[in-house]
Motif scaffolding. Structure first.
Motif, PDB file in Angstrom:
ATOM      1  N   ASN A 211       9.332 -19.895   3.104  1.00 42.51           N
ATOM      2  CA  ASN A 211       9.787 -19.207   2.009  1.00 42.51           C
ATOM      3  C   ASN A 211       8.697 -17.891   1.342  1.00 42.51           C
ATOM      4  O   ASN A 211       7.602 -18.499   1.377  1.00 42.51           O
ATOM      5  N   PRO A 212       9.396 -16.878   1.390  1.00 43.60           N
ATOM      6  CA  PRO A 212      10.452 -16.202   1.629  1.00 43.60           C
ATOM      7  C   PRO A 212      10.717 -16.377   3.242  1.00 43.60           C
ATOM      8  O   PRO A 212       9.654 -16.182   3.911  1.00 43.60           O
TER       9      PRO A 212
ATOM     10  N   GLY B 263       7.084 -26.692  -0.111  1.00 45.00           N
ATOM     11  CA  GLY B 263       7.114 -25.166   0.025  1.00 45.00           C
ATOM     12  C   GLY B 263       7.960 -24.478   0.864  1.00 45.00           C
ATOM     13  O   GLY B 263       7.801 -23.158   0.933  1.00 45.00           O
ATOM     14  N   ARG B 264       8.688 -25.123   1.436  1.00 50.54           N
ATOM     15  CA  ARG B 264       9.804 -24.547   2.254  1.00 50.54           C
ATOM     16  C   ARG B 264      11.162 -24.883   2.138  1.00 50.54           C
ATOM     17  O   ARG B 264      11.142 -26.108   1.676  1.00 50.54           O
TER      18      ARG B 264
ATOM     19  N   ARG C 227       2.694 -33.921   6.403  1.00 50.70           N
ATOM     20  CA  ARG C 227       2.519 -32.896   5.181  1.00 50.70           C
ATOM     21  C   ARG C 227       1.492 -31.785   5.574  1.00 50.70           C
ATOM     22  O   ARG C 227       1.682 -30.728   5.339  1.00 50.70           O
ATOM     23  N   GLU C 228       0.473 -32.203   6.064  1.00 52.80           N
ATOM     24  CA  GLU C 228      -0.516 -31.442   6.579  1.00 52.80           C
ATOM     25  C   GLU C 228      -0.396 -30.442   7.781  1.00 52.80           C
ATOM     26  O   GLU C 228      -0.773 -29.545   7.781  1.00 52.80           O
ATOM     27  N   ALA C 229       0.351 -30.973   8.592  1.00 47.74           N
ATOM     28  CA  ALA C 229       0.710 -30.212   9.828  1.00 47.74           C
ATOM     29  C   ALA C 229       1.782 -29.107   9.310  1.00 47.74           C
ATOM     30  O   ALA C 229       1.552 -27.911   9.926  1.00 47.74           O
ATOM     31  N   VAL C 230       2.488 -29.279   8.577  1.00 49.60           N
ATOM     32  CA  VAL C 230       3.473 -28.616   7.997  1.00 49.60           C
ATOM     33  C   VAL C 230       2.772 -27.315   7.270  1.00 49.60           C
ATOM     34  O   VAL C 230       2.994 -26.129   7.326  1.00 49.60           O
ATOM     35  N   ALA C 231       1.794 -27.772   6.578  1.00 54.09           N
ATOM     36  CA  ALA C 231       1.073 -26.669   5.691  1.00 54.09           C
ATOM     37  C   ALA C 231       0.255 -25.841   6.636  1.00 54.09           C
ATOM     38  O   ALA C 231       0.048 -24.743   6.183  1.00 54.09           O
ATOM     39  N   ARG C 232      -0.066 -26.216   7.652  1.00 58.93           N
ATOM     40  CA  ARG C 232      -0.855 -25.475   8.546  1.00 58.93           C
ATOM     41  C   ARG C 232      -0.289 -24.416   9.277  1.00 58.93           C
ATOM     42  O   ARG C 232      -0.614 -23.441   9.864  1.00 58.93           O
TER      43      ARG C 232
END
Length: 252
Positions: free
Chosen positions: A249-250, A75-76, A45-50
């Motif tokens: 997104n977007p 959020g994606r 989750r943290e890797a995606v957020a970065r």
């Protein structure tokens, strides 16, 4: 993506993919959770957020059946893009077919031969890019051509020829005691005639000749036809990864 990266590595692997980004005209990153890493979902989750990439291509062990629900809340847009299954054979133990006079190992391929063979053979193959409506399917198909040309340039292709020319082609990565088949296919006109088993035999012979202990290969989970061929030859399934495309997104 080689098996070491997705199975044996002890660390989550993340980073940009310049070839894919150039191919699709979108910024793409790869995020891989190897089976041996023991990484928890919060690390993913943290890797995606970065990430600031337009698309994050995430692969993780299929036993994490609850992860996808969590990915939908990052959020994606999360797009499920099939599974990647790995099979393994101990080199020298395959159920190889007897040689036949009309098929023989071929020599090096020219660039034009590679392009023609790969475009014809893999034109309809449903890879994980097909799940993402933002990525051009034609560009995805050309990725196979690019991949095969790089292998041909370093003499990492195994070829079976017949009277009609190239009947089958495999590209390989040879690393120590392992040979990994990256791309393998039979020309459409030669399919259904046992040619694929002869291609596997040529790969195995090459692996044995250099002292390799095992051969590994992977495909999309839906490709059951080729997995039946691997089982007949003596390969065994060893690992499955889920592939998810996480779209910003977007998107753009």
């Amino acid at each position: 993506m080689n098996r070491h990266d997705v199975v044996e590595s002890e660390a989550v692997r993340t980073g940009p993919s310049p070839l894919e980004s150039a191919r699709f005209g979108r910024s793409i990153e790869r995020l891989t959770v190897p089976a041996g890493s023991g990484a928890p979902f919060p690390e993913v989750r943290e890797a995606v957020a970065r990430s600031e990439a337009d698309v994050v291509i995430l692969r993780y062990p299929a036993e994490h059946v609850g992860w996808f629900a969590g990915l939908t809340a990052l959020g994606r847009t999360a797009v499920l893009a099939d599974t990647l299954v790995y099979w393994r054979l101990r080199a020298g133990e395959g159920r190889a077919p007897e040689p036949v006079p009309h098929l023989a190992a071929g020599g090096p391929l020219g660039a034009d031969e590679v392009r023609a063979f790969v475009r014809e053979t893999f034109a309809a193959y449903g890879n994980h890019y097909a799940a993402n409506p933002l990525l051009d399917p034609a560009a995805a198909s050309e990725g196979y051509v690019e991949w095969a040309l790089m292998s041909a340039a370093r003499d990492a292709c195994v070829v079976v020829r017949g009277a009609a020319g190239v009947q089958a082609l495999a590209t390989v990565e040879e690393d120590g005691a392992r040979t990994e088949i990256l791309l393998a296919g039979v020309a459409p006109a030669a399919q259904g005639r046992g040619v694929y088993a002869h291609l596997l035999r040529e790969v195995e012979d090459r692996a044995v000749s250099r002292g390799a202990a095992e051969i590994v290969i992977s495909t999309q989970g839906h490709n059951t036809r080729v997995q039946r061929a691997w089982a007949r030859y003596g390969f065994e399934p060893v690992h499955t990864l889920v592939t998810v495309h996480l779209i910003r997104n977007p998107p753009w």
